[in-house]
Scaffold this active site. Sequence first.
Site, PDB file in Angstrom:
ATOM      1  N   HIS A 178      41.926  46.947  40.023  1.00 39.86           N
ATOM      2  CA  HIS A 178      43.041  47.297  40.904  1.00 39.86           C
ATOM      3  C   HIS A 178      44.013  48.241  40.193  1.00 39.86           C
ATOM      4  O   HIS A 178      44.428  49.267  40.747  1.00 39.86           O
ATOM      5  CB  HIS A 178      43.764  46.023  41.340  1.00 39.86           C
ATOM      6  N   GLU A 179      44.359  47.913  38.952  1.00 41.54           N
ATOM      7  CA  GLU A 179      45.292  48.754  38.188  1.00 41.54           C
ATOM      8  C   GLU A 179      44.690  50.116  37.884  1.00 41.54           C
ATOM      9  O   GLU A 179      45.372  51.147  37.983  1.00 41.54           O
ATOM     10  CB  GLU A 179      45.685  48.040  36.885  1.00 41.54           C
ATOM     11  N   GLU A 190      49.263  50.755  47.331  1.00 42.84           N
ATOM     12  CA  GLU A 190      48.605  49.453  47.182  1.00 42.84           C
ATOM     13  C   GLU A 190      47.459  49.299  48.170  1.00 42.84           C
ATOM     14  O   GLU A 190      46.384  48.808  47.814  1.00 42.84           O
ATOM     15  CB  GLU A 190      49.618  48.330  47.371  1.00 42.84           C
ATOM     16  N   HIS A 233      44.856  52.656  40.728  1.00 46.45           N
ATOM     17  CA  HIS A 233      46.082  53.454  40.818  1.00 46.45           C
ATOM     18  C   HIS A 233      45.983  54.693  39.933  1.00 46.45           C
ATOM     19  O   HIS A 233      46.410  55.783  40.316  1.00 46.45           O
ATOM     20  CB  HIS A 233      47.287  52.612  40.397  1.00 46.45           C
TER      21      HIS A 233
END
Length: 415
Positions: free
Chosen positions: A284-285, A362, A288
Amino acid sequence: MAFPYMEAVVCFMILMYFFETYLDLRQHAALKLPTLPKTLEGVISQEKFEKSRAYSLDKSHFHFVHEFVTILMDSAILFFGILPWFWKKSGNFLPLVGLNAENEILHTLAFLAGVMIWSQITDLPFSLYSTFVIEARHGFNKQTIWLFFRDLIKGMCLAIVLGPPIVSAIIVIVQKGGPYLAIYLWAFMFVLSLVMMTLYPVLIAPLFNKFTPLLEGELRQKIEKLASSLNFPLKKLFVVDGSTRSSHSNAYMYGFHKNKRIVLYDTLIQQCKDDEEIVAVIAHELGHWKLNHTMYSFIAVQILTFLQFGGYTLVRNSTDLFRSFGFDTQPVLIGLIIFQHTVIPIQHLVSFGLNLVSRSFEFQVISLCSECWFSVLEENLSAMNTDPWYSAYHYSHPPLVERLAAIDEPDKKED
């Protein structure tokens, strides 16, 4: 007749307090709902829901008290002229210790020292209650009272070491900046942000936490494989002892260009059921980073910083503005403080806009974390029932129920 800037600022602050309190009441009502949202049924256990509900309600009650005290103090400081009074008192203090009261840098540093002491005194009861009552009651606080005050003292020492040269530089730039003042201020803050981003993880963060390399093993191999598949230039992989202070879990990345590092909280490793859940959080990080969200956010902050300094240069010599707040002189720091108060309406709009952008970021990477990532939010007792207005206004990251709905949406479209 001069425009009553101070009165207008106080009125707007009070209006915003009432508006945000209305949103808080809506959120509080949502938190009191005794049942899980249908989206989370079968995903979150009833036991975790009850714990999350109790934790969120405790924080909500505390928030009402804290915000009420804050608006009372902030309004009183402006309305009763405490700010100019304290500025004069800090100037009167300098000759008592053999310093020149006419030196604006020394006067400003004396003023800031008093403000720091005042803010620590007024905020300390709330920090103690939040940490040692609310967080402890729900099993999150792990730090001792000694560690709490040690961190507090370290933070104050860092402010004493780093603050004076930064403040002095800003004052000199404003005094000598001329027509290109906004550019000089922005350039200084830009370089400062790069320096702090470089030094913080290497010199400052280790003063508060212990960072150790992640041991060789399957977890490290899976994270390195993930980073390689996304062309993420991972150089170092650390575990931080977050458990010494809290059982909340997290992970983050930092670093410039080809020198990226990933930090895992030891609580994240302890709470996740298997390596796949940890890798999902990292994915997820890294999502980004892959979609350039980090760079976009950094650029947006730089643009906003430049615009703020540009606005400041337009009003910094306004005698009426300073007099409205009770000042018969025009110190640089006071000008910046007053300007920040006068643009509060714009700041609220900008903050809301940035939240919307952050939420869109997000949702763009939400598919990279899959449903197994939700166990982390579950362990952190994130709010399950949220008011949509409150969420849209306050949350830069969508709440659990919105995340799950976003993952389910493609499946519904296929059906």
